[in-house]
Design an enzyme around this catalytic site. Structure first.
Site, short mmCIF file in Angstrom:
data_model
loop_
_atom_site.label_atom_id
_atom_site.label_comp_id
_atom_site.label_asym_id
_atom_site.label_seq_id
_atom_site.Cartn_x
_atom_site.Cartn_y
_atom_site.Cartn_z
N ARG A 109 11.91 -8.64 -3.19
CA ARG A 109 10.85 -8.84 -2.18
C ARG A 109 10.77 -7.69 -1.17
O ARG A 109 10.39 -7.89 -0.02
CB ARG A 109 11.04 -10.16 -1.43
CG ARG A 109 10.91 -11.39 -2.31
CD ARG A 109 10.68 -12.66 -1.50
NE ARG A 109 10.79 -13.81 -2.37
CZ ARG A 109 11.92 -14.50 -2.54
NH1 ARG A 109 13.01 -14.14 -1.90
NH2 ARG A 109 11.94 -15.54 -3.35
N LYS A 137 -0.58 1.88 0.70
CA LYS A 137 -1.25 1.17 -0.40
C LYS A 137 -0.55 1.48 -1.70
O LYS A 137 -0.36 2.64 -2.07
CB LYS A 137 -2.70 1.63 -0.51
CG LYS A 137 -3.63 0.96 0.45
CD LYS A 137 -5.05 1.23 -0.01
CE LYS A 137 -6.06 0.71 0.96
NZ LYS A 137 -7.43 0.98 0.47
N LYS A 185 -5.46 10.58 8.28
CA LYS A 185 -5.28 9.28 7.62
C LYS A 185 -4.32 8.41 8.43
O LYS A 185 -4.54 7.21 8.60
CB LYS A 185 -4.78 9.46 6.19
CG LYS A 185 -4.66 8.11 5.47
CD LYS A 185 -4.68 8.20 3.98
CE LYS A 185 -4.64 6.79 3.38
NZ LYS A 185 -4.57 6.79 1.92
N GLU A 211 -6.37 -2.74 6.47
CA GLU A 211 -7.74 -2.48 6.05
C GLU A 211 -8.70 -3.62 6.33
O GLU A 211 -9.39 -4.11 5.44
CB GLU A 211 -7.78 -2.16 4.54
CG GLU A 211 -9.08 -1.49 4.14
CD GLU A 211 -9.05 -0.99 2.71
OE1 GLU A 211 -8.25 -1.46 1.92
OE2 GLU A 211 -9.87 -0.09 2.42
N ARG A 248 -10.26 1.22 8.67
CA ARG A 248 -9.65 1.90 7.53
C ARG A 248 -10.62 2.08 6.38
O ARG A 248 -10.46 2.97 5.55
CB ARG A 248 -8.41 1.11 7.07
CG ARG A 248 -7.65 1.81 5.97
CD ARG A 248 -6.24 1.29 5.87
NE ARG A 248 -5.54 1.88 4.75
CZ ARG A 248 -4.25 1.71 4.51
NH1 ARG A 248 -3.54 0.97 5.33
NH2 ARG A 248 -3.68 2.27 3.48
N ASN A 301 -12.82 5.16 2.63
CA ASN A 301 -13.46 4.98 1.33
C ASN A 301 -14.76 5.79 1.20
O ASN A 301 -15.49 5.61 0.23
CB ASN A 301 -13.75 3.50 1.10
CG ASN A 301 -12.47 2.73 0.87
OD1 ASN A 301 -11.55 3.22 0.22
ND2 ASN A 301 -12.40 1.53 1.42
N HIS A 327 -15.94 6.70 -2.15
CA HIS A 327 -15.10 6.01 -3.12
C HIS A 327 -15.81 4.88 -3.86
O HIS A 327 -15.43 4.56 -4.98
CB HIS A 327 -13.82 5.48 -2.46
CG HIS A 327 -12.79 6.56 -2.26
ND1 HIS A 327 -13.03 7.68 -1.50
CD2 HIS A 327 -11.53 6.70 -2.75
CE1 HIS A 327 -11.96 8.46 -1.51
NE2 HIS A 327 -11.03 7.89 -2.26
N HIS A 370 -15.45 5.39 -7.59
CA HIS A 370 -14.76 4.44 -8.47
C HIS A 370 -15.67 3.94 -9.59
O HIS A 370 -15.24 3.76 -10.72
CB HIS A 370 -14.25 3.23 -7.67
CG HIS A 370 -12.97 3.51 -6.93
ND1 HIS A 370 -12.57 2.74 -5.87
CD2 HIS A 370 -12.00 4.43 -7.12
CE1 HIS A 370 -11.40 3.20 -5.42
NE2 HIS A 370 -11.05 4.23 -6.16
N HIS A 403 -10.03 11.31 -10.45
CA HIS A 403 -10.38 10.58 -9.22
C HIS A 403 -11.05 11.46 -8.17
O HIS A 403 -12.12 11.11 -7.65
CB HIS A 403 -9.10 9.94 -8.64
CG HIS A 403 -9.33 9.24 -7.34
ND1 HIS A 403 -10.08 8.08 -7.24
CD2 HIS A 403 -8.94 9.56 -6.06
CE1 HIS A 403 -10.12 7.70 -5.97
NE2 HIS A 403 -9.44 8.57 -5.24
#
Lengths: 382, 382
Positions: B135, B157, B240, B250, B254, B258, B261, B265, B280
């Protein structure tokens, strides 16, 4: 403690509320007979308009999914039901992957929620899924066993098993709401109720001598299902909530909750998690006895305390000796290996929860493995 | 901003430090040429006596594992190396399970650490493993691509891909330390360096017009590998870090990160993540152009701003039009479906990062899907 357990009348039912105080991650545990019927309204109040993925094992789905589903529909909540096989082996990578995929296939978004309707297995697995999908979906617990109501639904521990041990893969992920319907426990086999009761007794033993004394007097009513059952569940949740609020990520005091668990987990592992031989709560019961006997060995408590614990656990019908486990057990060396690989290990020294009396457990981080090994050898030969 | 980027001389090297300020989860990103050599000492300073599991893909292991390993040995740090196949397909459930098992098999305990030596794929996968084993184990990043140094190593992330999309399964798990050796980038193929540069340019475009202007002047030195490269990496990390510190999970600001993005994506998904066609950062480059053109369409910016962005991205050799992607693309409807399933969706309305000028991006949550669809159709037919 009791002043934070609020009793209120809701739709004519008596309901107790335990608040788990974790700042922005705080949530309520609602406890009462017949809560399932109003579950939809309770969830809609916390997450209006959310879409839900409800996870249940096949046994619980057969008993309770219909009623739960109707309650969600009545509250206008869209939901998808996902069933998993019953049993500990469901807490595996394969089911984790399958559930993540199914939650995504149901097109749940970040503001939606994943619901665990079931015992500890479904709660732990589903909670880990909720923690991981989109890096964290809202999570709601509807625990259907005594064990899940008093233990796994409080504190945010989620996870699955690895070939190296139980609960070794997971996350801390707090639920947004827990609904514990104590009437559901009427459908629980007696053996499972007893196993959950081991955790109830644990809260008395680890930090609340009054609660343990109350249980000695009232345990039959707790089993029978009256107001005492609700009281026992609420006091257990409150006890765990207090510890968790003080130490969310288990860096210190939260380890007290492991009273009986280091030995208990080793025994569960030693029987390869064959639940015909030993379920978790039974392992905890034997483990708590061993923790008290080991504390006696170290001169921390007297024979009378050990006897008192022994009597209560025996009275309720829980196993109290390693010999109560049917079949052959492995030698002490094997149990020591399992304990060493257990997650409650820090830099090679063994950590045990020991006690100075009823309600006076403490964390001891420097236990000599040789002492534990000798003690286990004697117990296995006794 | 620059005042929090501290330059200091360490072992004769120039090193910049960006502090990511997240309370108890705060950590340093150290940036400089040749840091790998002293990595063991840096790690030992943060986690004395820890045992490590080092994860690298086969390509990076061949180039840098030996030097890293020697540095760990020199600092007296025990470690196990685990290699994974290179490429995006490594971010899968199967490798997640295998790595969790290997970290447990290495008998790492809670005070030990899992290290990602590699690009974004290894960082994302390894970080998720670190978040899940017991954990949550300590996690250290040694990013070896420009993209990983300026993007995936900042902010916590982590994750793997699902059949439903990229990065849909994971956790927020902050590292304890990030070591970005900018000399390692000399071994990076030019195409990969350019792709990482798209994220560098993004920080200028989303919130720092001065930085974008600085890049227009200095991009060749950044590519060549002088002090300007360290400066660009440090300013990107700081940008960042500032956003992440303000919004760790987020929920709001935040989302600015993106920029480019959502379109990017969708394009990556449309080519089935075939990196021969699109990586990417290239998707982000085209996506940023689309975000600017869409902002122009909405009357938010003028032709001159779009032209300026177009010129800079073209100058460094990045693709700027959907037609720059080799091969056939699916129709706009398919791209819209992908966007709708993307995680930056809330209750059916589309969220886009739009802009009012260089350095003036903002989050717009109520974008009409029909407008986006029409815009994409035109772009695909252009």
């Amino acid at each position: 403690m009791v002043d934070t357990v609020v009793a209120k009348a809701l739709l004519g039912r008596d309901e107790k509320i335990v608040r788990v105080d974790l700042g922005a991650r705080s949530y309520d545990i609602k406890i009462g007979r017949g809560l399932l019927e109003g579950a939809g309204a309770e969830i809609a109040a916390v997450m209006p308009g959310a879409r839900l993925a409800v996870v249940a094992d096949e046994t619980v789905a057969g008993l309770h999914l219909k009623a739960f589903s109707q309650s969600l529909k009545a509250a206008g909540l869209e939901h998808t039901a996902i069933t998993v096989p019953a049993g500990e082996s469901t807490k595996c990578f394969r089911e984790f992957e399958r559930l993540c995929d199914e939650v995504l296939a149901a097109r749940l978004e970040r503001g939606d929620a994943v619901v665990a309707l079931g015992g500890g297995v479904v709660g732990d697995l589903t909670g880990f899924v909720a923690s991981a999908v989109r890096r964290g979906m809202a999570f709601i617990q509807v625990p259907t066993t005594l064990l899940a109501q008093v233990d796994s639904s409080v504190g945010g521990k989620t996870g699955i098993n690895s070939r190296h041990g139980k609960n070794l893969i997971g996350a801390f992920h707090q639920p947004a709401l827990v609904l514990a319907d104590t009437a559901i426990l009427d459908t629980l086999p007696l053996r499972d109720f007893r196993a959950g009761y081991a955790e109830v007794a644990k809260y008395g033993l680890l930090g609340d001598a009054d609660f343990f004394a109350w249980l000695e007097t009232n345990w039959q009513a707790v089993f029978a299902g009256g107001a005492e059952r609700d009281e026992a569940v609420a006091r257990s949740c409150q006890a765990k909530a207090d510890v968790v609020a003080a130490d969310e990520l288990e860096s210190g005091r939260r380890a007290l909750l492991n009273l009986g668990h280091t030995f208990g987990h080793a025994l569960e592992s030693a029987v390869a998690y064959e639940t015909e031989r030993l379920v978790h709560g039974e392992g905890v019961s034997i483990g708590m006895m061993l923790a008290h006997e080991f504390s006696q060995r170290l001169g921390l408590i007297g024979e009378d305390t050990v006897e008192r614990v022994h009597k209560h656990l025996s009275d309720v019908g829980l196993p109290v000796r390693v010999q109560d486990i049917p079949g052959q057990l492995p030698p002490a060396e094997t149990l020591m290996d399992i304990i060493a690989q257990d997650k409650k290990v820090s830099r090679g020294a063994l950590t045990f929860i020991l006690t100075r009396g009823i309600g006076e457990a403490f964390v001891e981080k420097g236990v000599d493995p040789a002492l534990v090994s000798d003690f286990l050898k004697e117990k296995l030969e006794a």
